[in-house]
Design an enzyme around this catalytic site. Sequence first.
Site, PDB file in Angstrom:
ATOM      1  N   GLU A 216       0.844  -1.214   0.000  1.00  0.00           N
ATOM      2  CA  GLU A 216       0.000   0.000   0.000  1.00  0.00           C
ATOM      3  C   GLU A 216       0.872   1.255   0.000  1.00  0.00           C
ATOM      4  O   GLU A 216       2.084   1.194   0.140  1.00  0.00           O
ATOM      5  CB  GLU A 216      -0.910   0.027   1.235  1.00  0.00           C
ATOM      6  CG  GLU A 216      -2.360  -0.367   0.972  1.00  0.00           C
ATOM      7  CD  GLU A 216      -3.156   0.715   0.262  1.00  0.00           C
ATOM      8  OE1 GLU A 216      -2.567   1.726  -0.170  1.00  0.00           O
ATOM      9  OE2 GLU A 216      -4.379   0.534   0.118  1.00  0.00           O
TER      10      GLU A 216
ATOM     11  N   ARG B  94      -7.748  -0.202  13.074  1.00  0.00           N
ATOM     12  CA  ARG B  94      -6.376   0.052  12.630  1.00  0.00           C
ATOM     13  C   ARG B  94      -6.335   1.235  11.683  1.00  0.00           C
ATOM     14  O   ARG B  94      -7.357   1.695  11.179  1.00  0.00           O
ATOM     15  CB  ARG B  94      -5.788  -1.184  11.939  1.00  0.00           C
ATOM     16  CG  ARG B  94      -6.394  -1.507  10.571  1.00  0.00           C
ATOM     17  CD  ARG B  94      -5.495  -2.478   9.838  1.00  0.00           C
ATOM     18  NE  ARG B  94      -6.032  -2.981   8.583  1.00  0.00           N
ATOM     19  CZ  ARG B  94      -5.922  -2.373   7.417  1.00  0.00           C
ATOM     20  NH1 ARG B  94      -5.358  -1.169   7.333  1.00  0.00           N
ATOM     21  NH2 ARG B  94      -6.396  -2.938   6.315  1.00  0.00           N
TER      22      ARG B  94
ATOM     23  N   ASN C 176      -5.370   3.168   8.157  1.00  0.00           N
ATOM     24  CA  ASN C 176      -5.374   2.849   6.732  1.00  0.00           C
ATOM     25  C   ASN C 176      -4.737   4.016   5.973  1.00  0.00           C
ATOM     26  O   ASN C 176      -3.848   4.679   6.500  1.00  0.00           O
ATOM     27  CB  ASN C 176      -6.794   2.519   6.248  1.00  0.00           C
ATOM     28  CG  ASN C 176      -6.779   1.512   5.100  1.00  0.00           C
ATOM     29  OD1 ASN C 176      -6.036   0.536   5.144  1.00  0.00           O
ATOM     30  ND2 ASN C 176      -7.594   1.734   4.084  1.00  0.00           N
TER      31      ASN C 176
ATOM     32  N   ASN D  67     -10.005   5.256   2.523  1.00  0.00           N
ATOM     33  CA  ASN D  67      -8.938   4.959   1.589  1.00  0.00           C
ATOM     34  C   ASN D  67      -8.459   6.212   0.873  1.00  0.00           C
ATOM     35  O   ASN D  67      -8.200   7.224   1.504  1.00  0.00           O
ATOM     36  CB  ASN D  67      -9.400   3.861   0.606  1.00  0.00           C
ATOM     37  CG  ASN D  67      -8.680   2.551   0.873  1.00  0.00           C
ATOM     38  OD1 ASN D  67      -7.477   2.531   1.071  1.00  0.00           O
ATOM     39  ND2 ASN D  67      -9.422   1.452   0.880  1.00  0.00           N
TER      40      ASN D  67
ATOM     41  N   ASP E  42      -9.731   1.871  -4.376  1.00  0.00           N
ATOM     42  CA  ASP E  42      -8.837   1.775  -3.215  1.00  0.00           C
ATOM     43  C   ASP E  42      -8.048   3.077  -3.092  1.00  0.00           C
ATOM     44  O   ASP E  42      -8.584   4.094  -2.682  1.00  0.00           O
ATOM     45  CB  ASP E  42      -7.943   0.548  -3.380  1.00  0.00           C
ATOM     46  CG  ASP E  42      -7.287   0.101  -2.088  1.00  0.00           C
ATOM     47  OD1 ASP E  42      -6.956   0.968  -1.253  1.00  0.00           O
ATOM     48  OD2 ASP E  42      -7.070  -1.113  -1.903  1.00  0.00           O
TER      49      ASP E  42
END
Length: 291
Positions: free
Chosen positions: A27, A107, A109, A155, A202
């Site tokens: 990522e 969490r 991102n 995202n 994404d």
Amino acid sequence: MTSGRASRASRAYAYEVAVRAEATLGEGPTWDAAAGRLVWLDILGGRIHTYDPATGHRAVRVTDQHIGAAKPRTGGGLVLNLRDGVALLDPDDTFRWLHHEPVPGRRANDAAVAPDGSLWAGTMRYDEAPGGGTLSRFTADGSVDTVLDDVAVSNGTGWSPDGRLMYYIDSPTRRVDVFDYDGQVTNRRPFVEIEEGAGFPDGLTIDADGCVWVALWDGAAVRRYTPDGDLDRVLTLPTPRVTACAFGGADLTDLYVTTARVGLDAPHPVAGSLLVVPGAGKGLAQPAFAG
């Protein structure tokens, strides 16, 4: 809002493997102009990768928790969006928390740096429960403002070349939304919608023409949309879980793309690698975190 076919024929672009890896959840590619390197991550592997395309030099730093983003800072080092909050990593590798706020089951991102140097950092629940994630704005003094408190998988985030628009993805919605931006965001509305069967939006990046490039999770592609929301280019890739993209290199013309292996029964040989499409377009210089 559009989900139509391309407005003109797409050119053929060839990808290359910049860094062959087996990241569980690659990522967050980010070009660090001051250091002349690309920073990218393995979220679930807890790894910060750096890659210098001029020399081929690679390095990996292991974190002790899942990491959603790592962005350059104006004074050197990185700002990190971690499971338990936002932290600073100094050039001498000193670690310190900027904002520490552990939330069980949640969490970090994706994150992005705004034109004013603030960090817009997203979170999500591990179970991806609707409304369990947030998008928050962090400043250099550690102050935080929760901008959105009802997202599922926060995202891609990015700004138009003139800084007047902010694009944002909450992946399960299948939309890229756009806001008016003047330091704060207002007037949220759909920009494009990804049709069923094409994957989920994404990560994203904005190019010098104001076009929005969107990575498609389970879509094996990166799409480019014009500022009007027309689909005008599709970069097809060989592995389905395409996670994020960013322009890099000295002239910001190479598009770097991260990929993931997680959840694939039979991963393609390049799944989890950092890919690059040379000469894909012209990117924008990204601001560093002002802290």
